[in-house]
Write an enzyme that holds these catalytic residues in place. Structure first.
Site, PDB file in Angstrom:
ATOM      1  N   SER A 190     148.507  18.221 -54.746  1.00  9.65           N
ATOM      2  CA  SER A 190     148.598  19.395 -53.874  1.00  9.65           C
ATOM      3  C   SER A 190     148.159  20.592 -54.694  1.00  9.65           C
ATOM      4  CB  SER A 190     150.021  19.574 -53.344  1.00  9.65           C
ATOM      5  OG  SER A 190     150.892  19.833 -54.415  1.00  9.65           O
ATOM      6  N   ARG A 248     142.502  16.149 -41.161  1.00  2.56           N
ATOM      7  CA  ARG A 248     141.338  16.537 -40.372  1.00  2.56           C
ATOM      8  C   ARG A 248     140.152  15.727 -40.865  1.00  2.56           C
ATOM      9  NH1 ARG A 248     144.415  18.411 -37.330  1.00  2.56           N
ATOM     10  NH2 ARG A 248     144.622  20.532 -36.517  1.00  2.56           N
ATOM     11  N   GLU A 277     134.687  15.061 -33.672  1.00  4.41           N
ATOM     12  CA  GLU A 277     135.441  14.475 -32.552  1.00  4.41           C
ATOM     13  C   GLU A 277     134.934  15.021 -31.214  1.00  4.41           C
ATOM     14  OE1 GLU A 277     139.564  15.263 -33.342  1.00  4.41           O
ATOM     15  OE2 GLU A 277     139.496  14.250 -35.252  1.00  4.41           O
ATOM     16  N   HIS A 295     142.708  10.748 -32.586  1.00  4.49           N
ATOM     17  CA  HIS A 295     143.483  11.967 -32.903  1.00  4.49           C
ATOM     18  C   HIS A 295     144.811  11.987 -32.143  1.00  4.49           C
ATOM     19  CE1 HIS A 295     142.902  16.309 -34.513  1.00  4.49           C
ATOM     20  NE2 HIS A 295     144.183  16.002 -34.498  1.00  4.49           N
ATOM     21  N   ALA A 297     147.820  10.969 -33.903  1.00  6.47           N
ATOM     22  CA  ALA A 297     148.931  10.831 -34.854  1.00  6.47           C
ATOM     23  C   ALA A 297     150.047  11.817 -34.568  1.00  6.47           C
ATOM     24  CB  ALA A 297     148.439  11.022 -36.285  1.00  6.47           C
TER      25      ALA A 297
END
Lengths: 330, 330
Positions: A190, A248, A277, A295, A297
């Site tokens: 991160s 993404r 998408e 898409h 989730a």
């Protein structure tokens, strides 16, 4: 009924004004239902054409709710000189011009906390599916191949896998919690090392990939994270590696990913998001080592309701000068 | 090489004799590889025809390894008057005549502990798949429907679901451990209440079904459990209920299950096992509320290796007069 309305109406002008920013025909009924008792709602689609949707009360407007992922551009923001808060209703907020918000000191919130459990559940399901070939098994049965061709080949065990989580925020933390119960080991990448966890930290995503069997992408899409999973990262992950993407599409260099999957240079992928998408690279359709999802989730009806409540809670906090519940560190 | 063989061979006749009971052409190489250093192995397929495979040394034979799920019948057992132990190499042992073993005081072991993590992982994946429609989503994308028909419908959240586990043994306990990490609540049915857990216990499976959103079947198939999930249990589970079966197909009245699914009288099912494998009721092929899997829950190469090692450990324990590692309470 009329007297009831009269009883409540006189106070409504004292309620704070909130702009609902969205793209019709998106159904915003549930937002209006939850927010109307507490706010006057400005819905541009209800204003008579050709009125500038923001002109009338725009100057004093302090808060905007970004419904769905309809872009909140610099141009939109320029019409709202008093704006102090953009309340996102999604987990990712890359449709909001965060740089401009930062420049102007506009706070941004998301609904990550409301969606994080669903997203984490889905990430785990995608991972087990890729390892154990569940969707492929389902196709095998439905195609009538079991009696004809016999047992489906053995697949891979989840326990013991070294899972590298890219982005250990709300979602990534929930993914880690779940995978620990399956006997996986966790490491992460991160922007900053987190003092609150003891998992190994890698400042560089390729170093994380080198030390992982699986990468799970849970981070926001920003200028820094775009295409962070590139050829180098995939080579570092290696031939036995698996990529799960619930963030993404553009976190991954999709063209490279397709090549790696087609050539067997990584073992498999579970993809809920794509660069363009709803278009999915057709070369993936024929592969049994990928699981493809449109898409989904992040969303269940239960968490959608929770997200709307979090939008409400952020607005209430803002207008009461309380700390925001889910600010985005932009 | 010859001297080495001479060095070890003289002792081999002192090693205990173990019968490998299996159906050719099942590949038993891995069993022989692990067991040969410690035992003399009697492989009926290596004896010259038409020898009775058990005749020569059958009278003194004390241990048999049941490889795969080739039936160990009363007739087989009757050829082995000195038999004291049947070592199963599978998690379920319903292919072994347990009643006859009990009558004769023959101990039986299984390899449930080696396979329980894989089975539990798969049960969780099947459950999330049924709730979130992951396999159906994958079909939707591969059929090119996303650009054409738009977003796939919202599905159901896992967190908060009341999960009823039928059979809280090795596998059921691992399922519970995993689902707690997802925020599910757990209750269970088994032959006896377990003092070691605090989950609510239901002595009757229909009572468990009444109080559950999901039933996960992890118990062995016995005369008592055959068709335990019948019409009554499914009615008790109700229209929003989900059934996950990773046990054996005949735990469920399959004809009834198909009717309940086709009619929408339960919400969905994730099925790894069927009554008449490899045949799957074709009416299920057209349903998006089921996930179909060709009996793959229990097996990965990693756990297969662990199972063979557990077979070895049980044999070693038996011949050393130590407690068996994974006895079946028959």
């Amino acid at each position: 009924m009329a007297s009831q309305q009269n009883c409540t109406e006189p106070n409504r002008e004292d309620l704070p004004l909130v702009l609902l920013h969205y793209q019709p025909p998106f159904d915003i009924h549930i937002f209006k239902h939850h927010l109307r008792p507490y706010f006057r709602l400005l819905d541009p689609s209800e204003l008579p054409e050709p009125t500038n949707p923001f002109s009338s009360r725009a100057k004093s407007l302090r808060a905007l709710v970004s419904v769905g992922i309809f872009p909140v551009t610099r141009e939109t923001l320029s019409l709202l000189p008093s704006l102090e808060l953009v309340v996102g209703s999604s987990a990712g907020v890359n449709h909001i011009d965060l740089q401009e918000c930062r420049r102007r000191g506009i706070a941004v919130t998301n609904t990550g906390p409301a969606f994080c459990e669903d997203a984490a559940d889905y990430a785990v399901a995608l991972l087990i599916d890729v390892l154990r070939r569940l969707s492929a098994c389902d196709r095998y049965v439905r195609d009538g191949l079991w009696p004809e061709k016999g047992d489906y080949p053995l697949a891979l065990k989840l326990g013991g896998k070294r899972v590298g989580i890219v982005g250990l925020g709300n979602i990534g933390s929930e993914v880690a919690k779940r995978l620990l119960a399956f006997g996986c080991s966790i490491a992460y990448n991160s922007r900053r090392k987190k003092d609150s966890v003891s998992f190994p930290y890698y400042a560089n995503v390729s170093d994380l990939a080198t030390n992982s069997d699986v990468l799970i992408l849970c981070c926001p899409l920003t200028d820094e994270t775009r295409h962070m999973i590139n050829k180098d990262a995939m080579n570092a992950l290696g031939k036995e590696g698996v990529i799960i993407n619930i963030g993404r599409g553009a976190l991954v260099d999709e063209k490279e990913l397709v090549q790696f999957l087609v050539n067997g240079d990584i073992r498999g992928a579970g993809l809920d998001v794509f660069e363009n998408e709803p278009h999915v690279p057709e070369k993936l359709y024929a592969l049994d080592n990928v699981v493809l999802s449109p898409h989904r989730a992040v969303i269940t009806p239960e968490s959608f309701e929770a997200a709307v409540k979090l939008v409400l809670a952020n607005l209430k906090a803002f207008f009461s000068n309380e700390p925001l519940l889910s600010p985005v560190q932009n």
